[in-house]
Design an enzyme around this catalytic site. Sequence first.
Site, PDB file in Angstrom:
ATOM      1  N   TYR A 156     -12.716  -4.728   1.330  1.00  0.00           N
ATOM      2  CA  TYR A 156     -13.745  -3.970   0.640  1.00  0.00           C
ATOM      3  C   TYR A 156     -14.912  -4.926   0.334  1.00  0.00           C
ATOM      4  CZ  TYR A 156     -16.519  -1.078  -2.769  1.00  0.00           C
ATOM      5  OH  TYR A 156     -17.587  -0.581  -3.491  1.00  0.00           O
TER       6      TYR A 156
ATOM      7  N   TYR B 175      -0.791 -10.619   6.062  1.00  0.00           N
ATOM      8  CA  TYR B 175      -0.993  -9.033   6.361  1.00  0.00           C
ATOM      9  C   TYR B 175      -2.497  -8.567   6.930  1.00  0.00           C
ATOM     10  CZ  TYR B 175      -0.591  -3.627   5.558  1.00  0.00           C
ATOM     11  OH  TYR B 175      -0.683  -2.478   5.640  1.00  0.00           O
TER      12      TYR B 175
ATOM     13  N   ILE C 174       7.901  -4.174   9.508  1.00  0.00           N
ATOM     14  CA  ILE C 174       7.488  -3.930   7.915  1.00  0.00           C
ATOM     15  C   ILE C 174       7.159  -2.457   8.074  1.00  0.00           C
ATOM     16  CG2 ILE C 174       6.542  -4.173   5.756  1.00  0.00           C
ATOM     17  CD1 ILE C 174       6.204  -7.097   6.280  1.00  0.00           C
TER      18      ILE C 174
ATOM     19  N   THR D 227       0.618  -1.244  -0.063  1.00  0.00           N
ATOM     20  CA  THR D 227      -0.068  -0.085  -0.072  1.00  0.00           C
ATOM     21  C   THR D 227       0.737   1.330  -0.191  1.00  0.00           C
ATOM     22  OG1 THR D 227      -0.440  -0.317   2.272  1.00  0.00           O
ATOM     23  CG2 THR D 227      -2.113  -0.953   0.974  1.00  0.00           C
TER      24      THR D 227
ATOM     25  N   ARG E   1      -7.803  -0.748   7.140  1.00  0.00           N
ATOM     26  CA  ARG E   1      -8.159  -0.604   5.641  1.00  0.00           C
ATOM     27  C   ARG E   1      -8.893  -1.575   4.995  1.00  0.00           C
ATOM     28  NH1 ARG E   1      -4.226   2.576   3.074  1.00  0.00           N
ATOM     29  NH2 ARG E   1      -2.256   3.140   4.228  1.00  0.00           N
TER      30      ARG E   1
END
Lengths: 317, 317, 317, 317
Positions: free
Chosen positions: C122, C146, C213, C59, C151
């Site tokens: 989404y 992840y 990360i 991202t 998000r």
Amino acid sequence: MRSFEVKNRTSVDDIKSIRLITAIKTPYLPDGRFDLEAYDALVNMQIENGAEGVIVGGTTGEGQLMSWDEHIMLIGHTINCYGGSIKVIGNTGSNSTREAIHATEQGFAVGMHAALHINPYYGKTSLEGLVAHLDSVLSMGPTIIYNVPSRTGQDIPASVVHTLAQSPNFAGIKECVGNDRVQEYTGKKIVVWSGNDDECHDSRWSHGATGVISVTSNLVPGLMRQLMFGGKNPSLNAKIMPLVKWLFQEPNPIGLNTALAQLGVVRPVFRLPYVPLPLAKRVEFVNLVKQIGRENFVGEKDVRVLDDDEFVLVSRY
Amino acid sequence: MRSFEVKNRTSVDDIKSIRLITAIKTPYLPDGRFDLEAYDALVNMQIENGAEGVIVGGTTGEGQLMSWDEHIMLIGHTINCYGGSIKVIGNTGSNSTREAIHATEQGFAVGMHAALHINPYYGKTSLEGLVAHLDSVLSMGPTIIYNVPSRTGQDIPASVVHTLAQSPNFAGIKECVGNDRVQEYTGKKIVVWSGNDDECHDSRWSHGATGVISVTSNLVPGLMRQLMFGGKNPSLNAKIMPLVKWLFQEPNPIGLNTALAQLGVVRPVFRLPYVPLPLAKRVEFVNLVKQIGRENFVGEKDVRVLDDDEFVLVSRY
Amino acid sequence: MRSFEVKNRTSVDDIKSIRLITAIKTPYLPDGRFDLEAYDALVNMQIENGAEGVIVGGTTGEGQLMSWDEHIMLIGHTINCYGGSIKVIGNTGSNSTREAIHATEQGFAVGMHAALHINPYYGKTSLEGLVAHLDSVLSMGPTIIYNVPSRTGQDIPASVVHTLAQSPNFAGIKECVGNDRVQEYTGKKIVVWSGNDDECHDSRWSHGATGVISVTSNLVPGLMRQLMFGGKNPSLNAKIMPLVKWLFQEPNPIGLNTALAQLGVVRPVFRLPYVPLPLAKRVEFVNLVKQIGRENFVGEKDVRVLDDDEFVLVSRY
Amino acid sequence: MRSFEVKNRTSVDDIKSIRLITAIKTPYLPDGRFDLEAYDALVNMQIENGAEGVIVGGTTGEGQLMSWDEHIMLIGHTINCYGGSIKVIGNTGSNSTREAIHATEQGFAVGMHAALHINPYYGKTSLEGLVAHLDSVLSMGPTIIYNVPSRTGQDIPASVVHTLAQSPNFAGIKECVGNDRVQEYTGKKIVVWSGNDDECHDSRWSHGATGVISVTSNLVPGLMRQLMFGGKNPSLNAKIMPLVKWLFQEPNPIGLNTALAQLGVVRPVFRLPYVPLPLAKRVEFVNLVKQIGRENFVGEKDVRVLDDDEFVLVSRY
């Protein structure tokens, strides 16, 4: 992925009976995207002047320079706006069977009336492979086969066409090999459209062709209509011939693109690898328009010689 | 890439006035391609039962699992076959501005009546970025904005909507945040469609919403029509509510896909990452159908409990 | 589509042992294409300052704004130029299972060392669907999962991670939910990288995390290296914290993009929907650099406040 | 989109000096995806038997049947695994300038050593257009031009090649027109690879060609190596010739695909429009192998005549 909606179906006979089909030009904006406003005007000119069909994204319309999503969008756009007034034939052919299948499914799904299919150019294949290729799309809807060995590097022989003609979806063939071949087909009741504007008068009136799939009709649709409908007319044919010769001095659609820009009906934007004809040839075109009569050409503006720096060439779009 | 063809234009007011919009299911063949025959039947059921619009390729229609060419093709297909009977609203939104622009241009080019746009989910952005994103598509045609923070991870605040509402292309908002937010908009004459089937009755009759963009109407379009048009009706709402709760126990469209397959109107084919509800839930659905009345649901076949091995899950298509 | 070439294989243990992974920025040319020259410089700075891995097209790297062919190309480029010096982890995750499968096959085919996979944001799905989604890619090679509910709109619960951890390809999890969750995993020997730069010091030294990360390491890779390798160091952590807070005041990578442009290591080009931070925030960044020390940041040029009109925003590319 | 990384650069002289380049076959899994395991084995056989370069996704490798992302992936895979042992030349040419530019940028970005470029086949263009097309890609890196009028429908005349040869990136030409043309170029110090296996011995030893870009070397790499390196050898040439004639009786790669399947080194899977040679021809091949010696052919298994029903033809993949 079939649809049985009536609105998505056209009969093969409807396709077989049309005589003047224009391989319509695709005009561009300066950034290389489609100029739909100009496109719509071009299609309207065809309808008003008696063309009965358009090939969308043919070699003339530079389908080879489109992504498939652009290509299908243009077919869908055309059918949505003009499907009631003109037959919309999508060039969903490809040298890749996968692509031909995918595009043809999508083209019929958005409502195109018929598909135009080519044999696998460049990559080529055996006759068995050619038949397998075309068989994989012929079941989807009305289909015109296109034979143009000077582009594909490989002739579609009559034997293959006779096999394909057994299919109820086979509408006919756009043939560029010449009038002997045309005669061979029409003698056997196979519908032929000439793919050569310089021969189409004779194909139609002396060799039994149903009509023409024309480049020149982008410029002078009314004259081409007359040529296909008005009976044998060598003097009209002779009048048009210098224009045809001018158009095809370089690989099509280089001449057509140059001409339409000078007639003021499209922006002078070229997608590479096409580039405009040089100045001397552009002057010749203006003279041809005057000779044949501006009123016979599309558009309302004065024809004019464009300067080199008025042309926009785009390579990324 | 504009077209001025009348047939490609719909007025924003035409969109603003519709009350029942169905976020239509996309059905699949066993290999994962669209099943257009089943799709056409679904759309016809919507038209016959009084839905006035469909969202094509919404989250319910699994636009997120389509390639863009499939997506635009489906919009083009829908407009071509049904554009005269129902408003076709393409979900051409994306979290990528490039993709949203490209898809929206193509969607309007093939004739969609309006676009549905989402804020950039997952990637997210600042409010300035959000406005820039939506501004880049709003000029293209009638637009519905979609706010669903539980999916996008980010609320579209009222301030942004008020800004967007200045555009003549702004039709209204599909709002999922709740009836307080609905009220806030309708008090300012902003058109709202509820995005929550469980709240839509109150949104419509107590908070000024124009209507609903519904999932449930895929199943019981006639009842949803009545709910949006027939005046305040708490008992009808109460009758539908158990179905709504069943539908949304897992992320939509898992419940809807399972239900439509059991009603026999679509093949039991799922594109991953969606999988059917488990057997116990499938039994519950059959009971719900009996309770509410089979005649209120789409399709003609008996509803039945499908076995696990009747479902096909596809990951490559 | 497997390859058994040794050069295309990395052991999961090699991935498990690395502590500092940078979610690398993707820089652009003014027309929006990748600026590979700047990218190469960024990667070299990471290698020189001790980062052991890069996430390509995360991202942060704006994978969500790439076409898949760009994305795979960037992975292939990175592996070809730097695969011997740094671990290349391709973010080949997607909310579409089909896309995740296709991209992951391609990523491993061009040689990436590991894949980063997200749950279906989404569109979301059920837990069964989530497991089916991740199972379909886990067999292909070393994998980091992840989890970032802010998000995706959906948490990956520990139960799912424990299931996935049975796979020999499971390398570990990039976890953003917080240190309690981190602890829960590390207590069960599951490798965790913190996905939150503001928590990573404690994750590493108090909760058993293997490393981070990081976004911040794009700017100060040496300091982040020290933070992950040099033992508990609250004062270093406190020194970095104002920068971290500045970076995440708007959704990442808005702050990072603004910062790298002002450090002169990338062109000030933004792909929409990202836009630069406003002037006042840009001034703050310059002050932060002076506070923390220019020498700790990447690049050699003086940091400077860019004017609004120096930024280029691209929406078509 | 440039990279200055040393690892991404190859000198034109390195390309100019190689003599045996194999237009490598792309093998498929039964579902039509690449069979990378078989591909790796084929490339290894080439390296072991002395080929110095491979064309990836040439017409032999069926680049015309690949999507561009597959194509670039295969180039990236090849460079990653074998770039140290063999020169990797990507066929990133196209009849669309846009596609050629995009693919060539991507190919060099993932590390290919050189590009192979074709003139715009099928669509064709003027000489000015042809030069503009090739100029737009020649700046990107070492380039071989490919002239094969029997496929493209248009010769690249010597005048154009002389113009292109001014570029420091011009490595040479793969010429299929015949040895007179070869001689014309080599007389002017232009590097030529024969594109005709039946002429390559004479091209190399009597007309100054540097070597060959070969199809036949997929089958007998050692013999082709000897033919290009071992000095004039008419008897070796005569020994190979029946195989060459067999290979090219139908458009390439039909013969090659059939042969490699019968040698047991690739699965008998064809992407349409290619179909296997008929049974009688397949028997001939087995006899040819025995004549020339199984030990000269790739693979370890016995050669055998495959039955019709052992072949898998795929049209969707």
